[in-house]
Motif scaffolding. Structure first.
Motif, PDB file in Angstrom:
ATOM      1  N   LYS A 203       2.044  14.037  -9.517  1.00 45.21           N
ATOM      2  CA  LYS A 203       2.882  15.230  -9.640  1.00 45.21           C
ATOM      3  C   LYS A 203       3.314  15.433 -11.092  1.00 45.21           C
ATOM      4  CE  LYS A 203       4.841  15.303  -5.014  1.00 45.21           C
ATOM      5  NZ  LYS A 203       6.062  15.147  -4.207  1.00 45.21           N
TER       6      LYS A 203
ATOM      7  N   TYR B   6       0.833  -1.201   0.000  1.00 47.04           N
ATOM      8  CA  TYR B   6       0.000   0.000   0.000  1.00 47.04           C
ATOM      9  C   TYR B   6       0.871   1.256   0.000  1.00 47.04           C
ATOM     10  CZ  TYR B   6      -3.147   3.627   1.686  1.00 47.04           C
ATOM     11  OH  TYR B   6      -3.841   4.792   1.828  1.00 47.04           O
ATOM     12  N   GLN B   7       1.907   1.263   0.850  1.00 45.93           N
ATOM     13  CA  GLN B   7       2.807   2.420   0.906  1.00 45.93           C
ATOM     14  C   GLN B   7       3.545   2.604  -0.415  1.00 45.93           C
ATOM     15  OE1 GLN B   7       5.299   1.685   4.276  1.00 45.93           O
ATOM     16  NE2 GLN B   7       3.765   2.371   5.759  1.00 45.93           N
ATOM     17  N   ASN B   8       3.996   1.519  -1.013  1.00 45.52           N
ATOM     18  CA  ASN B   8       4.705   1.624  -2.296  1.00 45.52           C
ATOM     19  C   ASN B   8       3.778   2.150  -3.388  1.00 45.52           C
ATOM     20  OD1 ASN B   8       7.121   0.729  -1.239  1.00 45.52           O
ATOM     21  ND2 ASN B   8       6.751  -1.403  -1.779  1.00 45.52           N
ATOM     22  N   ASN B   9       2.550   1.633  -3.434  1.00 47.95           N
ATOM     23  CA  ASN B   9       1.591   2.106  -4.432  1.00 47.95           C
ATOM     24  C   ASN B   9       1.243   3.570  -4.216  1.00 47.95           C
ATOM     25  OD1 ASN B   9       1.476  -0.341  -5.727  1.00 47.95           O
ATOM     26  ND2 ASN B   9      -0.306  -1.056  -4.581  1.00 47.95           N
ATOM     27  N   LYS B  10       1.094   3.964  -2.971  1.00 44.92           N
ATOM     28  CA  LYS B  10       0.772   5.351  -2.652  1.00 44.92           C
ATOM     29  C   LYS B  10       1.900   6.276  -3.107  1.00 44.92           C
ATOM     30  CE  LYS B  10      -0.835   8.104   1.236  1.00 44.92           C
ATOM     31  NZ  LYS B  10      -1.119   8.109   2.670  1.00 44.92           N
ATOM     32  N   ARG B  11       3.127   5.854  -2.868  1.00 48.56           N
ATOM     33  CA  ARG B  11       4.287   6.655  -3.282  1.00 48.56           C
ATOM     34  C   ARG B  11       4.346   6.775  -4.806  1.00 48.56           C
ATOM     35  NH1 ARG B  11       8.434   3.564  -1.584  1.00 48.56           N
ATOM     36  NH2 ARG B  11       7.911   4.073   0.550  1.00 48.56           N
ATOM     37  N   LYS B  12       4.120   5.658  -5.503  1.00 46.93           N
ATOM     38  CA  LYS B  12       4.148   5.671  -6.970  1.00 46.93           C
ATOM     39  C   LYS B  12       3.042   6.551  -7.537  1.00 46.93           C
ATOM     40  CE  LYS B  12       6.162   1.088  -7.569  1.00 46.93           C
ATOM     41  NZ  LYS B  12       5.901  -0.287  -8.015  1.00 46.93           N
ATOM     42  N   ASN B  13       1.836   6.412  -6.967  1.00 44.99           N
ATOM     43  CA  ASN B  13       0.715   7.212  -7.457  1.00 44.99           C
ATOM     44  C   ASN B  13       0.951   8.700  -7.201  1.00 44.99           C
ATOM     45  OD1 ASN B  13      -0.686   5.032  -8.422  1.00 44.99           O
ATOM     46  ND2 ASN B  13      -1.912   4.767  -6.568  1.00 44.99           N
ATOM     47  N   GLY B  14       1.551   9.022  -6.068  1.00 42.59           N
ATOM     48  CA  GLY B  14       1.851  10.420  -5.765  1.00 42.59           C
ATOM     49  C   GLY B  14       2.809  11.019  -6.772  1.00 42.59           C
ATOM     50  N   SER B  15       3.839  10.259  -7.127  1.00 41.05           N
ATOM     51  CA  SER B  15       4.800  10.777  -8.102  1.00 41.05           C
ATOM     52  C   SER B  15       4.160  10.892  -9.488  1.00 41.05           C
ATOM     53  CB  SER B  15       6.050   9.900  -8.160  1.00 41.05           C
ATOM     54  OG  SER B  15       5.739   8.614  -8.637  1.00 41.05           O
TER      55      SER B  15
END
Length: 94
Positions: free
Chosen positions: A80, A68-77
């Protein structure tokens, strides 16, 4: 298989913790032996951490949190980049 030689080697303070870790990794001990060693060396914090690191817990909840954290980080980038792209398109149209 836990032997006196292994215990003496792990108790030896002249041997660095890195060498002990490499030695334990190469032995490829079963979990029962690793848990016994953890119980023996529970008061030696550095060696206890090494032994704990050799035991892998298959916890699906923990894996899901990491995913979940990895997906959230990828989606955030990605978001942007999309915003930057939209700004560029707006400036380009003017």
């Amino acid at each position: 298989m836990i032997t006196n030689l292994l215990i003496d080697y792990l108790k030896d303070e002249s041997v660095s913790i890195k060498k002990k870790k490499i030695y334990l990794e190469r032995l490829n001990l079963p979990y029962s032996d690793l848990f016994m060693l953890k119980d023996m060396f529970e008061y030696d914090s550095k060696l206890y951490q090494v032994l704990h690191g050799l035991i892998y817990y298959d916890d699906s909840g923990f894996k899901e949190k990491i995913n979940y954290q990895n997906n959230k980080r990828k989606n955030g980038s990605k978001q942007k980049q999309m915003k930057r792209g939209n700004r560029y398109d707006k400036h380009k149209r003017r």
